[in-house]
Design an enzyme around this catalytic site. Structure first.
Site, PDB file in Angstrom:
ATOM      1  N   ASN A 197     -31.044 -55.848 -17.582  1.00 41.92           N
ATOM      2  CA  ASN A 197     -30.432 -54.904 -18.182  1.00 41.92           C
ATOM      3  C   ASN A 197     -30.982 -55.165 -19.662  1.00 41.92           C
ATOM      4  O   ASN A 197     -30.469 -55.839 -20.452  1.00 41.92           O
ATOM      5  CB  ASN A 197     -28.795 -55.053 -18.179  1.00 41.92           C
ATOM      6  CG  ASN A 197     -28.154 -53.786 -18.862  1.00 41.92           C
ATOM      7  OD1 ASN A 197     -28.566 -52.973 -19.768  1.00 41.92           O
ATOM      8  ND2 ASN A 197     -26.874 -53.715 -18.754  1.00 41.92           N
ATOM      9  N   ARG A 220     -31.977 -51.876 -15.002  1.00 38.72           N
ATOM     10  CA  ARG A 220     -30.897 -50.496 -15.287  1.00 38.72           C
ATOM     11  C   ARG A 220     -31.859 -49.744 -16.264  1.00 38.72           C
ATOM     12  O   ARG A 220     -32.350 -50.312 -17.295  1.00 38.72           O
ATOM     13  CB  ARG A 220     -29.815 -51.144 -16.025  1.00 38.72           C
ATOM     14  CG  ARG A 220     -28.954 -49.935 -16.581  1.00 38.72           C
ATOM     15  CD  ARG A 220     -27.635 -50.703 -17.353  1.00 38.72           C
ATOM     16  NE  ARG A 220     -26.864 -49.451 -17.386  1.00 38.72           N
ATOM     17  CZ  ARG A 220     -25.683 -49.557 -18.052  1.00 38.72           C
ATOM     18  NH1 ARG A 220     -25.358 -50.921 -18.503  1.00 38.72           N
ATOM     19  NH2 ARG A 220     -24.836 -48.713 -18.449  1.00 38.72           N
ATOM     20  N   HIS A 240     -23.525 -43.919 -17.832  1.00 39.72           N
ATOM     21  CA  HIS A 240     -22.698 -44.620 -17.163  1.00 39.72           C
ATOM     22  C   HIS A 240     -22.474 -44.530 -15.558  1.00 39.72           C
ATOM     23  O   HIS A 240     -21.721 -44.959 -14.699  1.00 39.72           O
ATOM     24  CB  HIS A 240     -21.167 -44.612 -17.882  1.00 39.72           C
ATOM     25  CG  HIS A 240     -20.945 -45.257 -19.073  1.00 39.72           C
ATOM     26  ND1 HIS A 240     -20.298 -44.724 -19.767  1.00 39.72           N
ATOM     27  CD2 HIS A 240     -21.419 -46.489 -19.748  1.00 39.72           C
ATOM     28  CE1 HIS A 240     -20.221 -45.296 -21.013  1.00 39.72           C
ATOM     29  NE2 HIS A 240     -21.014 -46.648 -20.868  1.00 39.72           N
ATOM     30  N   LEU A 276     -14.160 -47.460 -20.473  1.00 38.92           N
ATOM     31  CA  LEU A 276     -13.780 -47.476 -21.622  1.00 38.92           C
ATOM     32  C   LEU A 276     -14.498 -48.855 -22.163  1.00 38.92           C
ATOM     33  O   LEU A 276     -13.615 -49.838 -21.882  1.00 38.92           O
ATOM     34  CB  LEU A 276     -12.370 -47.331 -21.933  1.00 38.92           C
ATOM     35  CG  LEU A 276     -11.780 -46.056 -21.549  1.00 38.92           C
ATOM     36  CD1 LEU A 276     -10.067 -46.167 -21.731  1.00 38.92           C
ATOM     37  CD2 LEU A 276     -12.339 -44.920 -21.934  1.00 38.92           C
ATOM     38  N   ARG A 329     -20.061 -45.234 -31.779  1.00 42.80           N
ATOM     39  CA  ARG A 329     -20.718 -43.701 -31.689  1.00 42.80           C
ATOM     40  C   ARG A 329     -19.484 -42.714 -31.879  1.00 42.80           C
ATOM     41  O   ARG A 329     -18.497 -43.006 -31.388  1.00 42.80           O
ATOM     42  CB  ARG A 329     -21.505 -43.420 -30.294  1.00 42.80           C
ATOM     43  CG  ARG A 329     -22.588 -44.322 -30.157  1.00 42.80           C
ATOM     44  CD  ARG A 329     -23.090 -44.201 -28.644  1.00 42.80           C
ATOM     45  NE  ARG A 329     -23.257 -45.666 -28.004  1.00 42.80           N
ATOM     46  CZ  ARG A 329     -23.405 -45.600 -26.731  1.00 42.80           C
ATOM     47  NH1 ARG A 329     -23.469 -44.646 -25.976  1.00 42.80           N
ATOM     48  NH2 ARG A 329     -23.215 -47.119 -26.320  1.00 42.80           N
ATOM     49  N   ILE A 335     -12.225 -52.160 -22.358  1.00 44.51           N
ATOM     50  CA  ILE A 335     -11.080 -51.782 -22.813  1.00 44.51           C
ATOM     51  C   ILE A 335     -10.191 -51.292 -21.534  1.00 44.51           C
ATOM     52  O   ILE A 335      -9.065 -51.803 -21.516  1.00 44.51           O
ATOM     53  CB  ILE A 335     -11.261 -50.693 -23.848  1.00 44.51           C
ATOM     54  CG1 ILE A 335     -12.206 -51.059 -24.967  1.00 44.51           C
ATOM     55  CG2 ILE A 335      -9.881 -50.003 -24.193  1.00 44.51           C
ATOM     56  CD1 ILE A 335     -12.360 -49.822 -25.963  1.00 44.51           C
ATOM     57  N   GLU A 353     -21.821 -53.141 -12.687  1.00 44.11           N
ATOM     58  CA  GLU A 353     -23.068 -52.486 -12.704  1.00 44.11           C
ATOM     59  C   GLU A 353     -24.590 -53.209 -11.991  1.00 44.11           C
ATOM     60  O   GLU A 353     -25.140 -52.635 -11.526  1.00 44.11           O
ATOM     61  CB  GLU A 353     -23.557 -52.066 -13.973  1.00 44.11           C
ATOM     62  CG  GLU A 353     -22.884 -50.668 -14.733  1.00 44.11           C
ATOM     63  CD  GLU A 353     -22.452 -50.912 -15.982  1.00 44.11           C
ATOM     64  OE1 GLU A 353     -22.395 -51.938 -16.567  1.00 44.11           O
ATOM     65  OE2 GLU A 353     -22.071 -49.721 -16.823  1.00 44.11           O
TER      66      GLU A 353
END
Ligand code: ADP
Length: 406
Positions: free
Chosen positions: A9, A91, A179, A207, A239, A327, A377
């Protein structure tokens, strides 16, 4: 080739790797390189999290992605883990309209992916640098690209389009959504844990430092808060999230900001960091009693709740709400605040389950199931790569040669 899989990644200044053996979803080693291009630090750990090697210093100062990957490979070789890597799974942020499944990468695919760089200028080039570096480090291994956009290609037209002249849509200015590897993992996990919910109407809130939410019906993405770029939708660590395009015109025309300065503002100085003036780290903000930190959290929660309402409307109702990402998986406070006073939508969280971070967070009689599913992922990438190794083996067994890299 007995066949391990290395997942890679590659971000703008970081590179994460994980090494998987067949039939084991726990990586036997993980590696992380931070601050690539600057004061780079490189760490490789074993399955138990014990540090096998940590490197920093002059040799890595200002090193390129390729040099850093080579340093990681050297460590893996030293600890005798690199010898049977049969595939490297990557990825890749953008697969455009064409790449909707994991894809074996050859020169043709690489140039098609490079043509998508203008759509994801901050990410795609680094992902492709990772592929090129892995091709050189493992010339005999399969290189497989897995795309963050692929999961969302099932969006209906109304969630794929902007109200701009149609020619822009036709040239690719669309709501791609991102995502996707995380949503795929969580959706597959839901199918195992609660198949009846998987068949229904689900919102997943991913999140983390990046944040988005996705509406999924019967396992298919139908809408996402992220759009053309990974800037849209929810506010994130640095962002901005959803922004009136008029603000951009103001910055360009009145403040005479350059496109690069605007990109830096929107990607790196906004979101939780910009609002709080303190940090992009949720733990720091939660611990702070600074009113600006509180305001940043208020905005974060408000926008998530607003998007949940909109996504539920897109789905025509809601059966499950799932949290993931750093989160979503850890912050009891944010989950509780997102779910408070949401009975009108059938959302009722159990404070005890939430406090103890259980998988099922909803109250007994909550019509909507609320869940926390840690995302992964890397496993999605590793599964795709093992799948490709198996296809290769099957072809060889039938005497049909190798998979042609496209
Ligand atoms: P990335 O998008 O970079 O993969 P992560 O998914 O790791 O990011 O999420 C990082 C975010 O998760 C940070 O804002 C961090 O503060 C937050 N986080 C991690 N652990 C906790 C925790 N225990 N409580 C609140 N927030 C947390």
């Amino acid at each position: 080739m007995s066949g391990s899989v290395l997942t890679l990644n590659a971000g703008s200044s970081s590179l994460k790797i994980a090494l998987f053996r067949p039939d084991d979803e726990q990586p036997i080693a993980t590696g992380m390189a931070d601050r690539i291009g600057g004061d780079c630090v490189l760490t490789v750990k074993d399955a138990s999290g014990t540090i096998l090697s940590e490197r920093r210093g002059a040799a890595l100062q200002g090193a390129t992605h390729e040099a850093v990957l080579q340093a990681l490979v050297t460590i893996l070789t030293e600890v005798r883990l690199a010898q049977d890597i049969a595939a490297v799974g990557h990825r890749v942020v953008h697969g455009g309209l064409v790449f909707t499944t994991p894809t074996l990468v050859g020169d043709d695919v690489l140039s098609q992916l490079a043509a998508l760089e203008p759509f994801a200028p901050l990410h795609q080039q680094h992902n492709l640098a990772g592929i090129r570096a892995a091709q050189r480090a493992f010339p005999d291994a399969l290189q497989i690209a897995c795309f963050d956009t692929a999961f969302h290609r099932s969006h209906p037209f109304v969630n794929d389009v902007f109200a701009l002249p149609r020619a822009l849509y036709d040239e690719g200015v669309r709501r791609y959504g991102f995502h996707g590897l995380s949503y795929e993992y969580v959706t597959q996990k839901l199918a195992i844990l609660r198949p009846e919910l998987h068949a229904g109407r689900v919102i997943i809130c991913h999140l983390g430092n990046g944040a988005s939410a996705c509406a999924i019906h019967d396992g298919q993405s139908i809408a996402s808060t992220m759009g053309f770029s990974a800037l849209d939708g929810l506010p994130m660590g640095t962002r901005c999230g959803q922004l009136d395009p008029g603000v951009m015109l103001y910055l360009l025309q009145q403040k005479k900001m350059t496109p690069d300065a605007i990109a830096d503002l929107l990607y790196k100085q906004s979101g939780l960091l910009g609002l709080s003036g303190l940090s992009n780290d949720m733990r720091v903000l939660e611990a702070s009693d600074d009113p600006a930190a509180k305001a940043a959290l208020d905005y974060f929660v408000f926008r998530i709740r607003r998007e949940i309402g909109g996504l539920a409307a897109s789905l025509g109702g809601l059966d499950a709400l799932i949290f993931c990402g750093g989160i979503g998986e850890n912050s009891r406070l944010i989950r509780a605040r997102v779910c408070s006073d949401m009975e009108w939508l059938g959302i009722a969280i159990d404070p005890v389950r939430n406090a103890s971070n259980e998988t099922i967070l909803s109250a007994q009689l909550s019509p909507v199931a609320i869940m926390m599913i840690p995302t992964n992922e890397e496993i999605v990438i590793a599964r795709a790569a093992f799948g490709m190794i198996d296809r290769q083996k099957a072809l060889r067994l039938r005497g049909q040669g190798d998979l042609p890299p496209l």
